[in-house]
Design a protein around this motif. Structure first.
Motif, PDB file in Angstrom:
ATOM      1  N   LEU A 295       0.824  -1.201   0.000  1.00  0.00           N
ATOM      2  CA  LEU A 295       0.000   0.000   0.000  1.00  0.00           C
ATOM      3  C   LEU A 295       0.867   1.263   0.000  1.00  0.00           C
ATOM      4  CD1 LEU A 295      -2.076  -2.188   0.878  1.00  0.00           C
ATOM      5  CD2 LEU A 295      -3.182  -0.404   2.257  1.00  0.00           C
ATOM      6  N   THR A 296       0.383   2.298  -0.669  1.00  0.00           N
ATOM      7  CA  THR A 296       1.050   3.599  -0.663  1.00  0.00           C
ATOM      8  C   THR A 296       0.683   4.346   0.615  1.00  0.00           C
ATOM      9  OG1 THR A 296      -0.795   4.751  -1.750  1.00  0.00           O
ATOM     10  CG2 THR A 296       0.856   3.694  -3.181  1.00  0.00           C
ATOM     11  N   ASN A 297       1.339   5.478   0.844  1.00  0.00           N
ATOM     12  CA  ASN A 297       1.012   6.275   2.022  1.00  0.00           C
ATOM     13  C   ASN A 297      -0.444   6.731   1.996  1.00  0.00           C
ATOM     14  OD1 ASN A 297       3.585   6.012   3.002  1.00  0.00           O
ATOM     15  ND2 ASN A 297       4.277   8.036   2.351  1.00  0.00           N
ATOM     16  N   ASP A 298      -0.922   7.146   0.827  1.00  0.00           N
ATOM     17  CA  ASP A 298      -2.315   7.585   0.718  1.00  0.00           C
ATOM     18  C   ASP A 298      -3.273   6.436   1.021  1.00  0.00           C
ATOM     19  OD1 ASP A 298      -1.520  10.127   0.095  1.00  0.00           O
ATOM     20  OD2 ASP A 298      -1.871   9.942  -2.066  1.00  0.00           O
ATOM     21  N   GLU A 299      -2.953   5.248   0.542  1.00  0.00           N
ATOM     22  CA  GLU A 299      -3.811   4.085   0.794  1.00  0.00           C
ATOM     23  C   GLU A 299      -3.777   3.679   2.262  1.00  0.00           C
ATOM     24  OE1 GLU A 299      -3.481   1.937  -3.602  1.00  0.00           O
ATOM     25  OE2 GLU A 299      -1.993   1.518  -2.043  1.00  0.00           O
TER      26      GLU A 299
ATOM     27  N   ARG B 258      -6.944   3.595   4.807  1.00  0.00           N
ATOM     28  CA  ARG B 258      -7.257   2.357   5.525  1.00  0.00           C
ATOM     29  C   ARG B 258      -7.325   2.591   7.038  1.00  0.00           C
ATOM     30  NH1 ARG B 258      -6.181  -3.185   4.373  1.00  0.00           N
ATOM     31  NH2 ARG B 258      -6.243  -2.538   2.180  1.00  0.00           N
ATOM     32  N   LEU B 259      -6.433   3.443   7.556  1.00  0.00           N
ATOM     33  CA  LEU B 259      -6.342   3.649   9.006  1.00  0.00           C
ATOM     34  C   LEU B 259      -6.997   4.950   9.471  1.00  0.00           C
ATOM     35  CD1 LEU B 259      -2.667   2.450   9.658  1.00  0.00           C
ATOM     36  CD2 LEU B 259      -4.795   1.144   9.812  1.00  0.00           C
ATOM     37  N   PHE B 260      -7.674   5.638   8.549  1.00  0.00           N
ATOM     38  CA  PHE B 260      -8.348   6.896   8.874  1.00  0.00           C
ATOM     39  C   PHE B 260      -7.355   7.935   9.418  1.00  0.00           C
ATOM     40  CE2 PHE B 260     -11.395   3.403   9.456  1.00  0.00           C
ATOM     41  CZ  PHE B 260     -12.338   3.752   8.497  1.00  0.00           C
ATOM     42  N   LEU B 261      -6.252   8.078   8.702  1.00  0.00           N
ATOM     43  CA  LEU B 261      -5.229   9.049   9.055  1.00  0.00           C
ATOM     44  C   LEU B 261      -5.098  10.072   7.928  1.00  0.00           C
ATOM     45  CD1 LEU B 261      -2.403   6.530  10.095  1.00  0.00           C
ATOM     46  CD2 LEU B 261      -3.982   7.710  11.654  1.00  0.00           C
ATOM     47  N   SER B 262      -4.398  11.156   8.208  1.00  0.00           N
ATOM     48  CA  SER B 262      -4.048  12.077   7.129  1.00  0.00           C
ATOM     49  C   SER B 262      -2.851  11.488   6.382  1.00  0.00           C
ATOM     50  CB  SER B 262      -3.682  13.451   7.688  1.00  0.00           C
ATOM     51  OG  SER B 262      -2.427  13.408   8.349  1.00  0.00           O
ATOM     52  N   PRO B 263      -2.695  11.790   5.088  1.00  0.00           N
ATOM     53  CA  PRO B 263      -1.529  11.302   4.346  1.00  0.00           C
ATOM     54  C   PRO B 263      -0.211  11.707   5.003  1.00  0.00           C
ATOM     55  CG  PRO B 263      -3.170  12.126   2.826  1.00  0.00           C
ATOM     56  CD  PRO B 263      -3.649  12.499   4.209  1.00  0.00           C
ATOM     57  N   LEU B 264      -0.161  12.912   5.575  1.00  0.00           N
ATOM     58  CA  LEU B 264       1.063  13.376   6.237  1.00  0.00           C
ATOM     59  C   LEU B 264       1.378  12.522   7.458  1.00  0.00           C
ATOM     60  CD1 LEU B 264       3.386  15.354   6.483  1.00  0.00           C
ATOM     61  CD2 LEU B 264       1.863  16.895   7.756  1.00  0.00           C
ATOM     62  N   THR B 265       0.343  12.160   8.217  1.00  0.00           N
ATOM     63  CA  THR B 265       0.554  11.311   9.393  1.00  0.00           C
ATOM     64  C   THR B 265       1.045   9.927   8.975  1.00  0.00           C
ATOM     65  OG1 THR B 265      -1.156  12.464  10.663  1.00  0.00           O
ATOM     66  CG2 THR B 265      -0.545  10.263  11.410  1.00  0.00           C
ATOM     67  N   ALA B 266       0.472   9.392   7.915  1.00  0.00           N
ATOM     68  CA  ALA B 266       0.914   8.086   7.416  1.00  0.00           C
ATOM     69  C   ALA B 266       2.378   8.157   6.990  1.00  0.00           C
ATOM     70  CB  ALA B 266       0.035   7.651   6.243  1.00  0.00           C
ATOM     71  N   LYS B 267       2.733   9.218   6.277  1.00  0.00           N
ATOM     72  CA  LYS B 267       4.119   9.391   5.835  1.00  0.00           C
ATOM     73  C   LYS B 267       5.063   9.500   7.029  1.00  0.00           C
ATOM     74  CE  LYS B 267       7.080  12.321   2.964  1.00  0.00           C
ATOM     75  NZ  LYS B 267       7.118  13.523   2.074  1.00  0.00           N
ATOM     76  N   THR B 268       4.615  10.211   8.076  1.00  0.00           N
ATOM     77  CA  THR B 268       5.438  10.361   9.284  1.00  0.00           C
ATOM     78  C   THR B 268       5.650   9.011   9.959  1.00  0.00           C
ATOM     79  OG1 THR B 268       4.650  12.622   9.649  1.00  0.00           O
ATOM     80  CG2 THR B 268       5.594  11.461  11.550  1.00  0.00           C
ATOM     81  N   HIS B 269       4.591   8.211  10.032  1.00  0.00           N
ATOM     82  CA  HIS B 269       4.718   6.868  10.620  1.00  0.00           C
ATOM     83  C   HIS B 269       5.745   6.036   9.847  1.00  0.00           C
ATOM     84  CE1 HIS B 269       1.843   6.808  13.846  1.00  0.00           C
ATOM     85  NE2 HIS B 269       0.802   7.074  13.076  1.00  0.00           N
TER      86      HIS B 269
END
Length: 220
Positions: free
Chosen positions: A170-174, A178-189
């Motif tokens: 999965l990409t950061n956007d995906e 999936r986890l109900f996060l912002s794309p920036l938060t996913a990228k930070t994780h």
């Protein structure tokens, strides 16, 4: 400026890549080599961000050279993209395990090659269309005899969940969706996971996800 090294035993191929990349305002080819050993000598003398590497070369093939780069702390910022005519399963898995950040076939469109250089230089993983599915389908078999992977104790439960999704392709956007996060938060994780697990790039995270059993074949 993105500094690129070319490693291919065919002069015509290197000339074509150089002409294409040097025409871009933010990319400069700073080194060329016809074999793995020659490449290592070059990039240890010249600062390089991305290496476009053929697999089959004399005096140290591309997989061997990639392993040497990945094992050298002085070359930690060098990202390798394997560029070859061979889109075979064994090469995909071996290239990833060797430490490659990307895998392209030589009939890739010129614009896609330029985009790949920029993407990998920015720390993203890059695989040819279709190769990602092949990689995920074959990763378990390719790593079956691999030694025990890194421990996941250093990452949080949320980070494990993110890593599992990275391992599933999965990409950061995906992941964000999936986890109900912002794309920036996913990228930070993802960035924090890479730091904690000392992963060179996103492709390495896929390897870790499989080696630790966090992802299994066929998961959707």
């Amino acid at each position: 400026m993105i500094r690129v090294a070319l490693a291919d035993d065919q002069l015509l191929v290197r000339a074509g890549f150089r002409a294409l990349l040097d025409s871009e305002p933010d990319i400069e080819v700073v080194a060329e080599a016809s074999g793995g050993r020659e490449l290592l000598e070059q990039i240890r003398r010249t600062s390089v961000d991305v290496v476009l590497m053929d697999i089959r070369m004399p005096e140290g093939d591309g997989l061997w050279a990639t392993e040497q780069i990945a094992a050298d702390p002085a070359l930690a910022d060098v990202h390798v993209v394997i560029v070859t005519t061979f889109e075979l399963d064994e090469y995909v898995v071996r290239a990833v395990r060797a430490g490659a950040a990307g895998f392209l076939v030589k009939d890739t469109e010129p614009a896609d090659l330029v985009r790949a250089v920029r993407s990998v230089a920015a720390g993203d993983a890059l695989l040819s269309p279709g190769v990602t599915k092949t990689l995920l389908a074959r990763m378990a078999a390719g790593l079956r005899e691999a030694p025990a992977g890194p421990t996941l104790e250093v990452i949080t439960e949320r980070e494990r969940e993110v890593l599992r999704l990275v391992g599933m392709g999965l990409t950061n956007d995906e992941i964000a969706e999936r986890l109900f996060l912002s794309p920036l938060t996913a990228k930070t994780h993802v960035s924090r996971i890479m730091s904690k697990l000392q992963a060179r790039d996103r492709v390495h995270l896929v390897v870790v996800a499989y080696e630790t059993g966090l992802v299994a074949p066929g998961w959707q």
